[in-house]
Design an enzyme around this catalytic site. Sequence first.
Site, PDB file in Angstrom:
ATOM      1  CB  THR A  66      56.176  37.785  21.542  1.00 60.44           C
ATOM      2  OG1 THR A  66      55.855  37.085  20.522  1.00 60.44           O
ATOM      3  CG2 THR A  66      57.803  37.711  21.830  1.00 60.44           C
ATOM      4  N   GLY A  67      52.811  37.201  22.309  1.00 58.90           N
ATOM      5  CA  GLY A  67      51.331  37.538  21.802  1.00 58.90           C
ATOM      6  C   GLY A  67      50.416  38.264  23.037  1.00 58.90           C
TER       7      GLY A  67
ATOM      8  CB  CYS B 101      37.829  34.449  25.202  1.00 55.56           C
ATOM      9  SG  CYS B 101      37.551  34.888  23.407  1.00 55.56           S
TER      10      CYS B 101
ATOM     11  CB  VAL C 114      47.101  35.061  25.018  1.00 54.48           C
ATOM     12  CG1 VAL C 114      47.082  33.756  26.250  1.00 54.48           C
ATOM     13  CG2 VAL C 114      45.652  35.188  24.433  1.00 54.48           C
TER      14      VAL C 114
ATOM     15  CG  HIS D 120      35.368  39.096  24.686  1.00 53.93           C
ATOM     16  ND1 HIS D 120      36.110  40.037  23.986  1.00 53.93           N
ATOM     17  CD2 HIS D 120      35.521  37.741  24.073  1.00 53.93           C
ATOM     18  CE1 HIS D 120      36.880  39.283  22.982  1.00 53.93           C
ATOM     19  NE2 HIS D 120      36.536  38.064  23.261  1.00 53.93           N
TER      20      HIS D 120
ATOM     21  CE  LYS E 283      36.088  28.462  17.982  1.00 55.63           C
ATOM     22  NZ  LYS E 283      37.102  29.627  17.896  1.00 55.63           N
TER      23      LYS E 283
ATOM     24  N   GLY F 150      40.854  40.390  21.625  1.00 57.05           N
ATOM     25  CA  GLY F 150      40.481  39.072  21.519  1.00 57.05           C
ATOM     26  C   GLY F 150      41.202  38.293  20.191  1.00 57.05           C
TER      27      GLY F 150
HETATM   28  P1  NAP Z   1      48.911  37.205  18.980  1.00 55.00           P
HETATM   29  O1  NAP Z   1      48.878  38.363  19.607  1.00 55.00           O
HETATM   30  O2  NAP Z   1      48.842  37.257  17.372  1.00 55.00           O
HETATM   31  O3  NAP Z   1      50.359  36.426  19.138  1.00 55.00           O
HETATM   32  C1  NAP Z   1      50.505  35.119  18.645  1.00 55.00           C
HETATM   33  C2  NAP Z   1      51.754  34.407  19.130  1.00 55.00           C
HETATM   34  O4  NAP Z   1      52.022  33.353  18.518  1.00 55.00           O
HETATM   35  C3  NAP Z   1      52.715  35.354  19.249  1.00 55.00           C
HETATM   36  O5  NAP Z   1      53.758  35.036  20.358  1.00 55.00           O
HETATM   37  C4  NAP Z   1      53.739  35.089  17.943  1.00 55.00           C
HETATM   38  O6  NAP Z   1      55.063  35.279  17.859  1.00 55.00           O
HETATM   39  C5  NAP Z   1      53.345  33.379  18.016  1.00 55.00           C
HETATM   40  N1  NAP Z   1      53.550  32.749  16.747  1.00 55.00           N
HETATM   41  C6  NAP Z   1      53.136  32.982  15.640  1.00 55.00           C
HETATM   42  N2  NAP Z   1      53.370  32.238  14.729  1.00 55.00           N
HETATM   43  C7  NAP Z   1      54.567  31.451  15.332  1.00 55.00           C
HETATM   44  C8  NAP Z   1      55.168  30.392  14.712  1.00 55.00           C
HETATM   45  N3  NAP Z   1      55.233  30.077  13.707  1.00 55.00           N
HETATM   46  N4  NAP Z   1      56.066  29.834  15.686  1.00 55.00           N
HETATM   47  C9  NAP Z   1      56.174  30.217  16.953  1.00 55.00           C
HETATM   48  N5  NAP Z   1      55.132  31.093  17.235  1.00 55.00           N
HETATM   49  C10 NAP Z   1      54.339  31.795  16.596  1.00 55.00           C
HETATM   50  O7  NAP Z   1      47.625  36.299  19.136  1.00 55.00           O
HETATM   51  P2  NAP Z   1      47.000  36.216  20.736  1.00 55.00           P
HETATM   52  O8  NAP Z   1      45.848  36.849  20.723  1.00 55.00           O
HETATM   53  O9  NAP Z   1      47.943  35.901  21.859  1.00 55.00           O
HETATM   54  O10 NAP Z   1      46.347  34.729  20.462  1.00 55.00           O
HETATM   55  C11 NAP Z   1      47.008  33.436  20.593  1.00 55.00           C
HETATM   56  C12 NAP Z   1      46.090  32.203  20.629  1.00 55.00           C
HETATM   57  O11 NAP Z   1      45.236  32.290  21.849  1.00 55.00           O
HETATM   58  C13 NAP Z   1      45.393  31.933  19.326  1.00 55.00           C
HETATM   59  O12 NAP Z   1      45.315  30.607  19.224  1.00 55.00           O
HETATM   60  C14 NAP Z   1      44.122  32.275  19.939  1.00 55.00           C
HETATM   61  O13 NAP Z   1      42.853  31.937  19.367  1.00 55.00           O
HETATM   62  C15 NAP Z   1      44.076  31.903  21.334  1.00 55.00           C
HETATM   63  N6  NAP Z   1      43.050  32.875  22.481  1.00 55.00           N
HETATM   64  C16 NAP Z   1      43.132  34.175  22.310  1.00 55.00           C
HETATM   65  C17 NAP Z   1      42.507  34.869  23.011  1.00 55.00           C
HETATM   66  C18 NAP Z   1      42.501  36.624  23.024  1.00 55.00           C
HETATM   67  O14 NAP Z   1      41.808  37.071  23.838  1.00 55.00           O
HETATM   68  N7  NAP Z   1      43.494  37.140  22.547  1.00 55.00           N
HETATM   69  C19 NAP Z   1      41.487  34.349  23.989  1.00 55.00           C
HETATM   70  C20 NAP Z   1      41.376  33.034  23.965  1.00 55.00           C
HETATM   71  C21 NAP Z   1      42.363  32.204  22.960  1.00 55.00           C
HETATM   72  P3  NAP Z   1      55.464  36.390  17.075  1.00 55.00           P
HETATM   73  O15 NAP Z   1      55.465  37.764  17.996  1.00 55.00           O
HETATM   74  O16 NAP Z   1      57.100  36.138  17.097  1.00 55.00           O
HETATM   75  O17 NAP Z   1      55.038  36.481  15.833  1.00 55.00           O
END
Ligand code: NAP
Length: 369
Positions: free
Chosen positions: A41-42, A158, A44, A279, A250, A189
């Site tokens: 659901t996040g 990223c 990514v 980015h 990083k 991000g």
């Molecule tokens: P996000 O939008 O905040 O999404 C977080 C996701 O993790 C949601 O699906 C959330 O579910 C889930 N989650 C949180 N707590 C949880 C738990 N206790 N058990 C199971 N699922 C849980 O974050 P995001 O940007 O997608 O990033 C996710 C990861 O990718 C991070 O490690 C981040 O560092 C990495 N990343 C992100 C990017 C980027 O551009 N965004 C790039 C490279 C790497 P709910 O919806 O239920 O809360």
Amino acid sequence: MPDLPRLSERILFAPRRACGGNPIPLPLMSTPKHVAIVGATGAVGVEMLRCLEERHFPVGKLTLLASARSAGKTMTFKGQPLTVQELTTESFGGVDIALFSAGGGISRDFAPAAVKAGAVVVDNSSFFRMDPNTPLVVPEINKADIAKHRGIIANPNCTTAISLMALYPLHQAFGVKRIVASSYQAVSGTGAQAIEELAAQSRLWASENRAWDAAKLDCAPKVYPHQIAFNAIPHVDAFLDNGYTKEEMKMENEGRKIMGHPDFRASVTCVRIPVFRAHSIAIAAEFEKPVDLQRAYEVLRAAPGLQVIDDPANKQYPLALNIAGQDDCAVGRLRVDCALTNGLSFWVVGDQLLKGAALNAVQIAECLV
Ligand code: NAP
């Protein structure tokens, strides 16, 4: 703010555009796999779902996992509704490939359970990236490292992945010694909540009909340490004892591992800016060999997953707005650096939700099948 979610969805579901050097492949002739997305659901996670569908990944079964908050929600894959389940250590029975994107703590706590259940994990968090037993992979650069995995393969940071898409071909031609770089990083991000924080602050500014010189808003930032709308925050991730942030280091640490170049050095300043998606990184690189500008263009034009957009006279250079939603990264503003020996300066832009996260993870999964 009733229509915030709609704006957030527009950012997350930006239209994907056809790509030049990184074409969406024909259907893969492979046994269908049971794929799980942890963090579906996040920001990514939703892109992972789209990449699997649009790249015709051979999905036999798809399990969507998130926190208890999202359990029961419905997401769509190939026109079919799928129910999101709460992540537990029992979630991985029969799973072949688990794409993790729910933060380092979740990867630490649940990736071993997925591996134990027989899945190969592609992890988007930073938790396993520098573990010597975990390959850290950008397929265009070090695809061969995937074969060394012991159940977990890490997806790079990223900003690092996008930078290396241009830096690595130049390294192959001229031998990079070090870079000095500044990043201009989009709020997506930081995840879905950060998109909404920028949207809410922008809406507040508009609703109060503020003048350009009164852009300071009376609202408490939640995700960022300061107001992000109309601002530039030189603070991405936690500060370290050396004065750099984790995000900034990083580039050197992950860059060394991915390029197989232990002497690579990088001094980086990471800045969060009020852009929703993609980015941008300004890089000044110093090389072992003299840099021939025409040769630099040649190697960049031949690099997979990278477009060269460089016609300053006609105001053509990579822009975050144009690269958002696109698989390929783009490089431009090439010039012989006037302050470095054997130096080249350039500007790289990439959609960090795609090449910096979801797309790269699915490309790794494609290598596995
Ligand atoms: P996000 O939008 O905040 O999404 C977080 C996701 O993790 C949601 O699906 C959330 O579910 C889930 N989650 C949180 N707590 C949880 C738990 N206790 N058990 C199971 N699922 C849980 O974050 P995001 O940007 O997608 O990033 C996710 C990861 O990718 C991070 O490690 C981040 O560092 C990495 N990343 C992100 C990017 C980027 O551009 N965004 C790039 C490279 C790497 P709910 O919806 O239920 O809360």
